[in-house]
Structure formats: structure tokens, C-alpha cells
Design an enzyme around this catalytic site. Structure first.
Site, PDB file in Angstrom:
ATOM      1  N   GLY A  71      51.029   8.707 -92.991  1.00 40.88           N
ATOM      2  CA  GLY A  71      52.153   9.617 -92.876  1.00 40.88           C
ATOM      3  C   GLY A  71      52.007  10.910 -93.648  1.00 40.88           C
ATOM      4  O   GLY A  71      52.403  11.981 -93.168  1.00 40.88           O
ATOM      5  N   THR A  72      51.459  10.846 -94.840  1.00 38.10           N
ATOM      6  CA  THR A  72      51.309  12.055 -95.647  1.00 38.10           C
ATOM      7  C   THR A  72      50.398  13.063 -94.958  1.00 38.10           C
ATOM      8  O   THR A  72      50.701  14.256 -94.897  1.00 38.10           O
ATOM      9  CB  THR A  72      50.769  11.715 -97.045  1.00 38.10           C
ATOM     10  N   SER A 199      52.731   5.568 -90.584  1.00 33.82           N
ATOM     11  CA  SER A 199      51.784   4.876 -91.466  1.00 33.82           C
ATOM     12  C   SER A 199      51.753   3.401 -91.103  1.00 33.82           C
ATOM     13  O   SER A 199      52.806   2.778 -90.947  1.00 33.82           O
ATOM     14  CB  SER A 199      52.193   5.019 -92.941  1.00 33.82           C
ATOM     15  N   HIS A 201      50.856   0.794 -92.913  1.00 39.85           N
ATOM     16  CA  HIS A 201      51.189  -0.201 -93.944  1.00 39.85           C
ATOM     17  C   HIS A 201      52.679  -0.494 -94.046  1.00 39.85           C
ATOM     18  O   HIS A 201      53.089  -1.399 -94.767  1.00 39.85           O
ATOM     19  CB  HIS A 201      50.627   0.226 -95.307  1.00 39.85           C
ATOM     20  N   THR A 237      34.883  10.393 -89.337  1.00 46.05           N
ATOM     21  CA  THR A 237      34.666   9.146 -88.608  1.00 46.05           C
ATOM     22  C   THR A 237      35.908   8.265 -88.688  1.00 46.05           C
ATOM     23  O   THR A 237      36.444   8.029 -89.776  1.00 46.05           O
ATOM     24  CB  THR A 237      33.456   8.389 -89.184  1.00 46.05           C
ATOM     25  N   CYS A 326      56.418   6.605-103.793  1.00 43.43           N
ATOM     26  CA  CYS A 326      55.609   7.818-103.909  1.00 43.43           C
ATOM     27  C   CYS A 326      55.983   8.654-105.113  1.00 43.43           C
ATOM     28  O   CYS A 326      55.284   9.604-105.456  1.00 43.43           O
ATOM     29  CB  CYS A 326      55.724   8.656-102.631  1.00 43.43           C
TER      30      CYS A 326
END
Length: 381
Positions: A71-72, A199, A201, A237, A326
Site C-alpha cells: 500500500g505505501t 497490501s 498482509h 523482478t 505505522c
């Protein structure tokens, strides 16, 4: 002592099938998806299968999905590259005061580069005003970035209404849907959303991988420059095992499963509130209880310092939080709660976030509620 994890808004445990999928990929498909030999083609095939699964979950075309680190990165890519790429059209952006730090800090950086940002205020329930939004929208507005669901208080933002108001405006519309994806039925094209950040996770997938939805109509330069991966949209990659694990997590979140979880988390919330009511605890729900993500519950306890309460619960094997992971490790108070109650408000230091997720049971929540009441009594003796 049993340990109970109630901080799923920070991160979620990986589903066993996700781990199994990733292990299989790491063992059997080590080729580089960009290589043209058989090993590379095999890896590329898995990559595209994952893209199709994820695209389908949003009702999007598979090539509208760009794999990244989470997300960041998605937030930064959209905000920075839209600003610098469209600055000849305008230098004004709109967001809210309660966005994730990845959005807030990107916006603050742009202000140092000569851009103007409007931070929409929220009321004491964490709600933005559509009137405020309409009044802040200008001909030179190039981007609107408003999160789908808040990570600290759970409030759902009026994404559809904002999308409708932007229908005839040239500004791009981005939403950070990291906390909402997996809990809500999201169709970006129907909502008028150009960009959407995710994200893995947060949905029982691996850390360090995510994706950005980019509509075909929106133009966006890559944030990272290098190779030609992701159709030249994100160099580097691809994390094949992580992407496949994320796709498996998405696959497991069927419509039935999502609805099942929503009902379960609502039951958990009611259990906690009922227990507090029966114990006569002086508490307040931060946010809009009638319009929020079902897994996030932010509570304020009058006269109780949240750090002390968190430590009490931690010693009893229960993990909750005082806000966004965060910003953990800093002495700064929650910017979300300060936006609601005012800078330096006592309510900010009296609040605790509980967030439910995969693996939690009603028995665990019942135990947590009991221990929460006991801890509160201990702290008021």
C-alpha cells in the site's frame, strides 16, 4: 497462558493455504517471469494467473493490476507521479486529515515542492462533509485521494458519492483500500475510482507485496525506473511467491466468506460492547458505529491512559493497539483522533483499537471482554 491476537488492522496471520501455495512456488517455480526460456515462461504463467484472480475480485481487467510491494508504494506512486506528471494542468490536490501516513506524508512532501493540498476536516465521529469536498474542488485540482475505510477508527468514507461528483471533473480519484479490501465488496470502475492501493498482509497474505489498480483511462508514470516488468509500469523482478500467496488469499475471500466474516465481526463487536455495558464501564466508541469496517473497533475509556491499559492486556496475553502500527515507536499521538477531537485532546490518550480477523473465536472475544473489564477496574482502584 493462551495468547489472543486482536490487532489484525496492523497485520494479519497468513492463512495455511497461502503458506502452502508460497512454499510450492518457491520449491518448484524459481524462474524469472521476464526470462523467455521454459523456466521463465512457467513463472510468467503463474504471475498472469494471479493477475487474473485479483482483477476478477475487483471486476477489473487483468492488465489493470500492477504488482508492487504494498500500500505505501501504491499510495506514493499515485500521489507523486500524478502530481509531477500533471503539474502543467494544475497543482492542487485534495485528501483528508485522517489518511494513512503513506498518503499524508506524500502530500506534505508535495507541499514543499510548491503544490497546494486541501486536507478535508472531520467531525467528532470522523466523518468528512461532502459539502466541504465540493467547495474545495477547483478547476486546477488534479488528484483526490481519500481512503476507503479508516485503519484506526474503521469509518467508511463516501467513495461512491465522491466518484459521482468527480464524473465530469478531470481530477483523478485514488483510494487507499488497504484496510477495506477483503471486508467490502469493491468495484472501482462502478465507483468512479481511477487508482486503488492494496497490501496483501491485511488479508492473510504475505508482507511486502501488494498491488495497484490503475484504470485503463488513467495515465501514470512509474515511480521506480529500471527494467520493463509489469508492462513498464513498475520496474523490478516480481516477487512471484508473494504474488501467488496474495492471489491465494484473494481466492479464499469468496463473497460467502466475506459475508460470513462481516457477521462474525459484528457479533464480536456487540459482545464487547454488551460486556462493557453490563459492567457499567464509562466508555465511548470512536468513529461512526453505524458506518464502519466490521473488524475495527476503537474505544475510549474516560480517565484511563491507553498505554497502561495496553500493557495490562499484553501481560494477560491479549494483543491490541493504541493506533496505527505505522506510527508505533513514536511519541506522536494519533493524528486521526486529533483530527476528531483537537490537538492535545485528552480523548486521544484514552483510546484503544481492537481489530478482529482470521482465527478469532467468540470464546476469545468473550475472554478479552472480561479481561478488559478486569483491567479497567484494576487501573481505577
Amino acid at each position: 497462558m493462551e495468547t489472543i491476537y486482536l490487532d489484525h488492522a496492523a497485520t494479519s496471520p497468513m492463512h495455511p493455504e497461502v503458506i502452502e501455495t508460497m512454499t510450492e512456488v518457491m520449491n518448484e517455480t524459481f524462474g524469472n517471469p521476464s526470462s523467455i526460456h521454459s523456466f521463465g515462461r512457467q513463472a510468467a504463467g503463474k504471475l498472469e494467473m494471479a493477475r487474473e484472480v485479483i482483477g476478477k475480485s475487483l471486476g477489473a481487467k487483468y492488465h489493470e493490476i500492477i504488482f508492487n510491494s504494498g500500500g505505501t508504494e501504491g499510495d506514493n506512486t499515485v500521489i507523486l507521479e500524478t502530481a509531477f506528471g500533471r503539474q502543467n494542468e494544475g497543482r492542487h490536490l485534495i485528501t483528508t486529515q485522517i489518511e494513512h501516513p503513506a498518503v499524508i506524508n506524500s502530500m506534505k512532501y508535495l507541499e514543499t515542492q510548491g503544490f497546494e493540498v486541501t486536507y478535508l476536516p472531520v467531525d467528532r465521529k470522523g466523518r468528512i462533509s461532502l459539502k466541504d469536498f465540493e467547495e474545495s474542488l477547483r478547476p486546477d485540482t488534479i488528484l483526490v485521494s481519500i481512503m476507503y475505510g479508516n485503519n484506526e477508527i474503521g469509518n467508511l468514507m463516501p467513495i461512491q458519492e465522491i466518484g459521482e461528483r468527480l464524473k465530469d471533473h478531470p481530477a483523478y480519484f485514488h483510494t487507499d483500500a488497504v484496510q477495506a479490501y477483503g471486508n467490502q465488496f469493491i468495484r472501482p470502475r462502478e465507483l468512479g475510482v481511477d487508482f486503488l492501493s492494496i497490501s496483501a498482509h491485511k488479508i492473510n497474505g504475505p508482507k511486502g507485496v501488494g498491488f495497484l489498480y490503475k484504470s485503463d483511462e488513467a495515465k501514470l508514470q512509474p515511480l521506480l525506473h529500471g527494467g520493463e516488468q509489469e508492462e513498464k509500469r513498475r520496474a523490478g523482478t516480481e516477487n512471484l511467491a508473494g504474488v501467488c500467496g496474495m492471489a491465494k488469499a484473494v481466492e479464499l475471500l469468496t463473497e460467502d466468506e466475506r459475508e460470513k466474516r462481516q457477521k462474525l465481526y459484528e457479533q464480536f463487536t456487540q459482545k464487547v460492547l454488551t460486556t462493557l455495558d453490563q459492567a457499567g464501564v464509562d466508555y465511548h466508541v470512536n468513529g461512526d458505529l453505524n458506518n464502519k469496517l466490521p473488524h475495527v473497533l476503537n474505544l475510549r475509556f474516560t480517565g484511563i491512559v491507553n498505554d497502561l491499559l495496553l500493557m495490562k492486556l499484553d501481560l494477560k496475553g491479549i494483543a491490541v493497539s493504541t493506533g496505527s502500527a505505522c506510527t508505533a515507536g513514536t511519541i506522536d499521538p494519533s493524528h486521526v483522533l486529533e483530527a476528531m477531537y483537537g490537538e492535545g485532546a485528552i480523548e486521544v490518550k484514552e483510546s484503544l483499537r481492537v481489530s478482529f480477523g482470521y482465527g478469532n473465536t467468540i470464546e476469545q472475544v468473550d475472554y478479552f471482554a472480561e479481561q478488559l473489564v478486569a483491567s479497567l477496574h484494576e487501573l481505577t482502584k
